[in-house]
Design a protein around this motif. Structure first.
Motif, PDB file in Angstrom:
ATOM      1  N   GLY A  88      14.538 -13.661  23.973  1.00  0.00           N
ATOM      2  CA  GLY A  88      13.447 -14.135  24.524  1.00  0.00           C
ATOM      3  C   GLY A  88      12.360 -14.022  24.022  1.00  0.00           C
ATOM      4  N   ALA A  89      12.104 -12.878  22.978  1.00  0.00           N
ATOM      5  CA  ALA A  89      11.124 -12.258  22.524  1.00  0.00           C
ATOM      6  C   ALA A  89      10.211 -13.112  21.664  1.00  0.00           C
ATOM      7  CB  ALA A  89      11.602 -11.162  21.575  1.00  0.00           C
ATOM      8  N   GLY A  90      10.941 -14.287  21.285  1.00  0.00           N
ATOM      9  CA  GLY A  90       9.952 -15.183  20.287  1.00  0.00           C
ATOM     10  C   GLY A  90      10.496 -15.440  18.982  1.00  0.00           C
ATOM     11  N   LYS A  91      11.766 -14.962  18.755  1.00  0.00           N
ATOM     12  CA  LYS A  91      12.294 -14.781  17.198  1.00  0.00           C
ATOM     13  C   LYS A  91      12.538 -16.166  17.076  1.00  0.00           C
ATOM     14  CE  LYS A  91      15.964 -12.266  17.935  1.00  0.00           C
ATOM     15  NZ  LYS A  91      15.913 -11.767  19.342  1.00  0.00           N
ATOM     16  N   THR A  92      13.612 -17.107  17.971  1.00  0.00           N
ATOM     17  CA  THR A  92      13.771 -18.421  17.599  1.00  0.00           C
ATOM     18  C   THR A  92      12.809 -19.136  17.501  1.00  0.00           C
ATOM     19  OG1 THR A  92      16.081 -17.771  18.449  1.00  0.00           O
ATOM     20  CG2 THR A  92      15.495 -20.328  18.227  1.00  0.00           C
ATOM     21  N   THR A  93      11.955 -19.054  18.420  1.00  0.00           N
ATOM     22  CA  THR A  93      10.702 -19.955  18.573  1.00  0.00           C
ATOM     23  C   THR A  93       9.706 -20.032  17.318  1.00  0.00           C
ATOM     24  OG1 THR A  93      10.542 -19.762  20.937  1.00  0.00           O
ATOM     25  CG2 THR A  93       8.709 -20.826  19.953  1.00  0.00           C
ATOM     26  N   THR A  94       9.725 -18.801  16.707  1.00  0.00           N
ATOM     27  CA  THR A  94       9.109 -18.322  15.561  1.00  0.00           C
ATOM     28  C   THR A  94       9.819 -19.279  14.313  1.00  0.00           C
ATOM     29  OG1 THR A  94       8.427 -16.387  16.277  1.00  0.00           O
ATOM     30  CG2 THR A  94       8.189 -16.846  13.700  1.00  0.00           C
ATOM     31  N   ILE A  95      11.056 -19.283  14.337  1.00  0.00           N
ATOM     32  CA  ILE A  95      11.756 -19.746  13.009  1.00  0.00           C
ATOM     33  C   ILE A  95      11.770 -21.244  13.511  1.00  0.00           C
ATOM     34  CG2 ILE A  95      14.137 -20.398  12.390  1.00  0.00           C
ATOM     35  CD1 ILE A  95      14.839 -17.433  12.646  1.00  0.00           C
ATOM     36  N   SER A  96      11.774 -21.580  14.715  1.00  0.00           N
ATOM     37  CA  SER A  96      11.527 -23.237  14.714  1.00  0.00           C
ATOM     38  C   SER A  96      10.414 -23.801  14.250  1.00  0.00           C
ATOM     39  CB  SER A  96      11.951 -23.517  16.293  1.00  0.00           C
ATOM     40  OG  SER A  96      13.165 -23.028  16.666  1.00  0.00           O
ATOM     41  N   MET A  97       9.488 -22.946  14.472  1.00  0.00           N
ATOM     42  CA  MET A  97       8.068 -23.577  13.946  1.00  0.00           C
ATOM     43  C   MET A  97       7.875 -23.712  12.576  1.00  0.00           C
ATOM     44  SD  MET A  97       5.146 -22.401  16.699  1.00  0.00           S
ATOM     45  CE  MET A  97       5.770 -20.463  16.944  1.00  0.00           C
ATOM     46  N   TYR A 132      16.357 -12.817   8.707  1.00  0.00           N
ATOM     47  CA  TYR A 132      17.448 -12.534   9.359  1.00  0.00           C
ATOM     48  C   TYR A 132      16.986 -12.183  10.825  1.00  0.00           C
ATOM     49  CZ  TYR A 132      22.164 -10.625  10.120  1.00  0.00           C
ATOM     50  OH  TYR A 132      23.418 -10.524  10.703  1.00  0.00           O
ATOM     51  N   THR A 133      17.177 -12.863  12.016  1.00  0.00           N
ATOM     52  CA  THR A 133      17.170 -12.362  13.081  1.00  0.00           C
ATOM     53  C   THR A 133      18.217 -12.152  13.813  1.00  0.00           C
ATOM     54  OG1 THR A 133      17.507 -14.467  14.539  1.00  0.00           O
ATOM     55  CG2 THR A 133      15.494 -14.487  13.259  1.00  0.00           C
ATOM     56  N   SER A 134      18.017 -11.036  14.807  1.00  0.00           N
ATOM     57  CA  SER A 134      19.362 -10.305  15.354  1.00  0.00           C
ATOM     58  C   SER A 134      18.683  -9.331  16.618  1.00  0.00           C
ATOM     59  CB  SER A 134      19.885  -9.260  14.327  1.00  0.00           C
ATOM     60  OG  SER A 134      21.006  -9.086  15.098  1.00  0.00           O
ATOM     61  N   HIS A 135      19.379  -9.384  17.501  1.00  0.00           N
ATOM     62  CA  HIS A 135      19.036  -8.138  18.672  1.00  0.00           C
ATOM     63  C   HIS A 135      20.064  -7.073  18.437  1.00  0.00           C
ATOM     64  CE1 HIS A 135      21.871 -10.879  20.958  1.00  0.00           C
ATOM     65  NE2 HIS A 135      21.963  -9.738  21.331  1.00  0.00           N
ATOM     66  N   LEU A 137      20.988  -2.246   8.389  1.00  0.00           N
ATOM     67  CA  LEU A 137      21.850  -2.560   7.135  1.00  0.00           C
ATOM     68  C   LEU A 137      21.153  -3.527   6.115  1.00  0.00           C
ATOM     69  CD1 LEU A 137      24.858  -1.689   6.004  1.00  0.00           C
ATOM     70  CD2 LEU A 137      25.851  -3.936   7.250  1.00  0.00           C
ATOM     71  N   LEU A 138      20.971  -4.672   6.462  1.00  0.00           N
ATOM     72  CA  LEU A 138      20.762  -5.782   5.677  1.00  0.00           C
ATOM     73  C   LEU A 138      19.195  -5.872   5.264  1.00  0.00           C
ATOM     74  CD1 LEU A 138      22.671  -8.574   7.794  1.00  0.00           C
ATOM     75  CD2 LEU A 138      23.445  -7.311   5.396  1.00  0.00           C
ATOM     76  N   CYS A 139      18.390  -5.328   6.183  1.00  0.00           N
ATOM     77  CA  CYS A 139      16.950  -5.711   5.778  1.00  0.00           C
ATOM     78  C   CYS A 139      16.257  -4.650   5.022  1.00  0.00           C
ATOM     79  CB  CYS A 139      16.295  -6.191   7.139  1.00  0.00           C
ATOM     80  SG  CYS A 139      17.271  -7.510   7.845  1.00  0.00           S
ATOM     81  N   SER A 140      15.386  -5.258   4.296  1.00  0.00           N
ATOM     82  CA  SER A 140      14.322  -4.249   3.551  1.00  0.00           C
ATOM     83  C   SER A 140      13.122  -4.046   4.300  1.00  0.00           C
ATOM     84  CB  SER A 140      14.001  -4.493   2.082  1.00  0.00           C
ATOM     85  OG  SER A 140      13.460  -5.880   2.099  1.00  0.00           O
ATOM     86  N   ARG A 141      12.734  -5.024   5.239  1.00  0.00           N
ATOM     87  CA  ARG A 141      11.625  -4.953   6.135  1.00  0.00           C
ATOM     88  C   ARG A 141      11.864  -5.561   7.098  1.00  0.00           C
ATOM     89  NH1 ARG A 141       5.974  -6.757   4.737  1.00  0.00           N
ATOM     90  NH2 ARG A 141       7.073  -8.439   3.914  1.00  0.00           N
ATOM     91  N   VAL A 142      11.439  -5.091   8.099  1.00  0.00           N
ATOM     92  CA  VAL A 142      11.744  -5.577   9.734  1.00  0.00           C
ATOM     93  C   VAL A 142      10.369  -5.717  10.537  1.00  0.00           C
ATOM     94  CG1 VAL A 142      12.607  -5.094  11.718  1.00  0.00           C
ATOM     95  CG2 VAL A 142      14.103  -4.153   9.860  1.00  0.00           C
ATOM     96  N   ALA A 143      10.134  -6.867  11.145  1.00  0.00           N
ATOM     97  CA  ALA A 143       9.033  -7.097  12.019  1.00  0.00           C
ATOM     98  C   ALA A 143      10.034  -6.921  13.458  1.00  0.00           C
ATOM     99  CB  ALA A 143       8.630  -8.369  12.112  1.00  0.00           C
ATOM    100  N   ILE A 144       9.290  -5.940  14.321  1.00  0.00           N
ATOM    101  CA  ILE A 144       9.634  -5.995  15.803  1.00  0.00           C
ATOM    102  C   ILE A 144       8.923  -6.864  16.557  1.00  0.00           C
ATOM    103  CG2 ILE A 144      10.045  -4.534  17.632  1.00  0.00           C
ATOM    104  CD1 ILE A 144      10.674  -2.342  15.575  1.00  0.00           C
ATOM    105  N   ILE A 145       9.622  -7.721  17.140  1.00  0.00           N
ATOM    106  CA  ILE A 145       8.935  -8.774  17.820  1.00  0.00           C
ATOM    107  C   ILE A 145       9.277  -8.558  19.342  1.00  0.00           C
ATOM    108  CG2 ILE A 145      10.501 -10.556  17.705  1.00  0.00           C
ATOM    109  CD1 ILE A 145       8.127 -12.528  17.343  1.00  0.00           C
ATOM    110  N   ASP A 146       8.196  -8.558  20.207  1.00  0.00           N
ATOM    111  CA  ASP A 146       8.372  -8.460  21.577  1.00  0.00           C
ATOM    112  C   ASP A 146       7.358  -9.398  22.426  1.00  0.00           C
ATOM    113  OD1 ASP A 146       9.764  -7.424  24.092  1.00  0.00           O
ATOM    114  OD2 ASP A 146       7.904  -6.311  24.432  1.00  0.00           O
ATOM    115  N   GLN A 147       7.740 -10.110  23.576  1.00  0.00           N
ATOM    116  CA  GLN A 147       6.911 -11.128  24.209  1.00  0.00           C
ATOM    117  C   GLN A 147       5.971 -11.988  23.438  1.00  0.00           C
ATOM    118  OE1 GLN A 147       5.290  -8.304  27.266  1.00  0.00           O
ATOM    119  NE2 GLN A 147       7.042  -8.585  28.286  1.00  0.00           N
ATOM    120  N   GLY A 148       6.504 -12.252  22.283  1.00  0.00           N
ATOM    121  CA  GLY A 148       5.728 -13.306  21.658  1.00  0.00           C
ATOM    122  C   GLY A 148       4.970 -12.435  20.453  1.00  0.00           C
TER     123      GLY A 148
END
Lengths: 413, 335
Positions: free
Chosen positions: B40-49, B191-194, B201-212
């Motif tokens: 519910g943080a907004g990851k899938t919505t971001t990808i969908s856009m 790569y989105t995940s919780h 393990l996989l990502c070189s950089r990470v964006a931490i997203i919370d409440q959009g």
């Protein structure tokens, strides 16, 4: 190309769904058999299968009775008496296909050797095959009656002349009598004493007068189950949304309109295949089962065109259902209303000639009505493109309306 | 190398709910980029856009330079989506599913056949290719799901929670596939995940997203580095400024902050609090960012004993993305 890919994939999915295949292709055949056989046979065990001909006998004389007895003897047509006013009213209401009127003074005219006329009044949409059969029987009987009356009249005149002229036996030799008889026979053929006048009251083309219950089964269930593909199309959209593959398609380079057309196309193709199966069964299968078969009418390509437009209308309706129904239950509920409710009101189960007098213009707002009417016109009445043009235009209008509202209300997100 | 994806002020509102609040980030070519956040943080919505499934309320994004508002089809052609759901046709075979998605991206003939063969090999399903997907295990279905997103060889692949409900063996296989695609083909991956372990393990950089909102964006190393040597949550009956100053002056301590008391009532018995655990226990909680966690623990306990202050709770957060998320948002990732 992408539309075709979506359509082909949907058809592959459909072909692997045994339940849907049974529902779309086998169930209509079961209905057709039950309706054509069991329902059509109800009360037919000792039923007189001759064509019923209502007769308004305004004359009531000996020659009128002789005419009716002749029709009865000829076979194929069953005489039933009716009052003229009631008969005309029933024709006007499309409840009666045709009626014979024997005018007052008919017997007197025939007996006096004067020309007489009987009137065959038919509804504009009376079945052409039945009308032709009635006309042939009637003209045969009338011709016999004319000949009989004219020969009798000639013999009477000869008798009178012989009685008034002594030595007339020299005038009326056997040769002369034979020549006179031949002349009377020729005259009776060329100028029959009794003439059958046919009259078709001018009316707006109200459909369905002559079609029987069994005639209506194949067109009716074809329409009913063609509209079932709307449910299949709506369910396919729902399943894609539920599985997430719809999102995946949205992320692919396919236009939204292309996606909807891709979902419509399989329903359209399925509808055509359904109709082909039902028609093939109606033409050959019913006969194999000992039931009366159907034909595609005098203009089979018009029947095919009607089916194509109905399939188009149904697939567009599928998009509309997918747009307004958001759960499986809603799709099921809406589809049931459309399949059974509108199908019944539109004359798929109860023929239009029964429904129309009861419901008046109500069925005309339902696409099934126009689909049924067009198929009955082409398959049963043998009418052509010009005669089903209005129904085709109305069905195309419904298709456009369903698709437009479906696209407008469709929730892509 | 330039950016394969630039997200510029992207926002999405559903009715009154602002799901994504004008976020900005960029993903470099050849990068494996993580979007980490709770459900519910907004990851899938971001990808969908970004993938054109949802129309943004505001902002835009560019994939390979193509703006999603003006050149969506070209942008879509460069990207592939592996959605969170098993977006497959269960009664069709793996090959039929993958071929279908290949055709949707314009592949045909020999090229399509070859690509399908190739991706089946990548996800190690060549032998089961002609079996209906409905006969596969959950992990195998996930692999077909990934293969369907790879068949057109996208430059940028969105993997949305690809390991949900997957057995460890399939999970490892997915990780290997992701790393192989990135290493051998230079494919950029979002790569989105919780699951923080996967992102670490996989990502070189990470964006931490919370409440959009993106609350932090950096390399995994730098994000973890934000916590220095770790974080202590020190529970005391009452914390005053003198205590905070005293703890801050300890040599192993980086910084000190008094955590706010929870505004919401405590959770019902048997239910886990969504807030930091110590806060729910009553009293005050002092958050101590340590330079060296062990020395900071020893120093803190010593300081409290010296000043005759009772210790009501002590929680030591090891430096990882989970504790970074907790540190930044006050919430756990897997809520």
């Amino acid at each position: 190309m992408k539309i075709l890919s979506i359509a082909w994939k949907d058809l592959q999915v459909l072909l692997r769904d045994r339940g849907a295949i049974l529902e779309l292709f086998l169930l209509p055949l079961v209905f057709v058999v039950v309706y054509s056989g069991a329902v059509g046979a109800i009360g037919q065990g000792d039923k007189d299968e001759r064509i019923a001909l209502k007769v308004a006998d305004l004359d009531g004389g000996a020659d009128a009775q002789s005419l009716l007895a002749g029709i009865d003897r000829a076979g194929g047509v069953r005489v039933e008496l009716i009052a003229e006013a009631e008969g005309l009213a029933q024709i006007d209401q499309a409840k009666l296909a045709r009626m014979l009127v024997i005018p007052q003074g008919f017997s007197e005219a025939v007996a006096g050797g004067r020309p007489a006329e009987v009137r065959l009044v038919s509804h504009p949409n009376a079945g052409p095959e039945q009308s032709e059969a009635v006309r042939l029987v009637l003209e045969g009987v009338v011709s016999d009656l004319s000949l009989e009356a004219q020969i009798l009249s000639a013999l009477e005149r000869m008798g009178e002349m012989q009685a008034g002229q002594p030595g007339a036996e020299e005038i009326w030799t056997v040769e002369r009598a034979q020549a006179q008889a031949r002349a009377q026979f020729a005259r009776a053929e060329g100028e029959p004493l009794v003439h059958v006048a046919q009259r078709v009251p001018a009316q707006a083309g109200t459909s369905q007068v002559e079609v029987g219950m069994t005639d209506a089964a194949v067109p009716g269930f074809t329409v009913l189950f063609l509209f079932l593909t709307a449910q299949a199309a709506a369910r396919s959209v729902y399943e894609e949304k539920k599985a997430g593959s719809f999102r995946r398609l949205l992320a692919a380079p396919v236009s939204r309109m292309g996606m909807l057309l891709g979902k419509m196309l399989p329903a359209f193709v399925t509808g055509l295949c359904q109709a082909a199966v039902i028609f093939a069964f109606g033409i050959w299968g019913l006969r194999l089962l000992g039931l009366p078969g159907v034909t595609l009418g005098a203009h089979p390509w018009v029947t095919v065109l009607v089916v194509a437009v109905v399939a188009l209308c149904s697939s567009a309706l599928g998009i509309l259902i997918a747009a307004v129904a958001h759960t499986e239950n809603q799709i099921g509920g809406l589809s049931s209303v459309i399949l059974w409710g509108l199908g019944t009101l539109g004359g798929c189960i109860i023929p239009l000639f029964v429904l129309e007098p009861l419901l008046g213009p109500v069925p005309k707002v339902i696409p099934h009505y126009w689909a049924n009417r067009a198929l009955l016109d082409t398959m049963v009445r043998g009418l052509g493109l010009a005669d089903v043009g209005v129904a085709l235009a109305v069905l195309a209008g419904f298709a456009l309306l369903f698709f437009a509202v479906g696209v407008w209300r469709f929730d892509f997100e | 190398m330039g950016a394969i994806l630039e997200v510029d002020g992207l926002a999405k509102k559903f009715g009154d709910h602002q799901a994504v609040k004008g976020i900005h980030f960029a993903v470099e070519e050849g990068e494996v980029f993580g979007l980490l956040g709770p459900n519910g943080a907004g990851k899938t919505t971001t990808i969908s856009m970004v993938t054109g499934i949802l129309e943004p309320t505001a902002g835009t994004a560019r994939i390979g330079g193509y703006d999603i508002r003006t050149d969506l089809d070209k942008a879509k052609q460069l990207s592939g989506l592996v959605p969170q759901e098993l977006a497959l046709y269960q009664t069709l075979s793996a090959r039929a599913n993958i071929s279908f998605f290949g055709r949707i991206y314009g592949l045909s003939g020999r090229e399509l056949k070859e690509r399908v063969r190739e991706v089946l090999e990548i996800v190690a399903l060549t032998e089961r290719a002609d079996k209906p997907v409905e006969t596969f295990s959950g992990g195998m279905k996930r692999r077909v799901n990934i293969a369907a997103g790879l068949v057109h060889q996208p430059k940028l692949l969105f993997l949305d929670e690809p390991t949900t409900g997957v057995d460890p063996q399939s999970r490892n296989h997915i990780f290997e596939s992701v790393l192989r695609l990135n290493r051998e083909r230079g494919m950029s991956i979002i790569y989105t995940s919780h699951y923080m372990e996967e992102v670490e393990l996989l990502c070189s950089r990470v964006a931490i997203i919370d409440q959009g909102e993106i609350v932090a964006l950096d390399t995994v190393k730098n994000l973890i580095g934000m916590l220095g040597g770790g974080v202590l949550h020190v529970g005391v009956p009452r914390a005053d400024q003198a205590l905070l100053d005293g703890l801050a002056a300890l040599p192993a301590v980086e910084s000190v902050r008094l955590l706010p008391r929870p505004a919401t009532p405590p959770p019902a018995p048997g239910r886990e609090s969504t807030k930091e655990p110590a806060l729910a226990a009553g009293g005050d909680v002092v958050k101590v960012v340590a330079k060296h966690s062990q020395q900071a623990v020893v120093g803190t306990i010593g300081y409290l004993a010296e000043h005759d202050l009772p210790l009501t709770s002590l929680e030591i957060l090891e430096p990882n993305l989970e504790s970074v998320f907790l540190h930044l948002t006050g919430k756990k990732l897997r809520e």
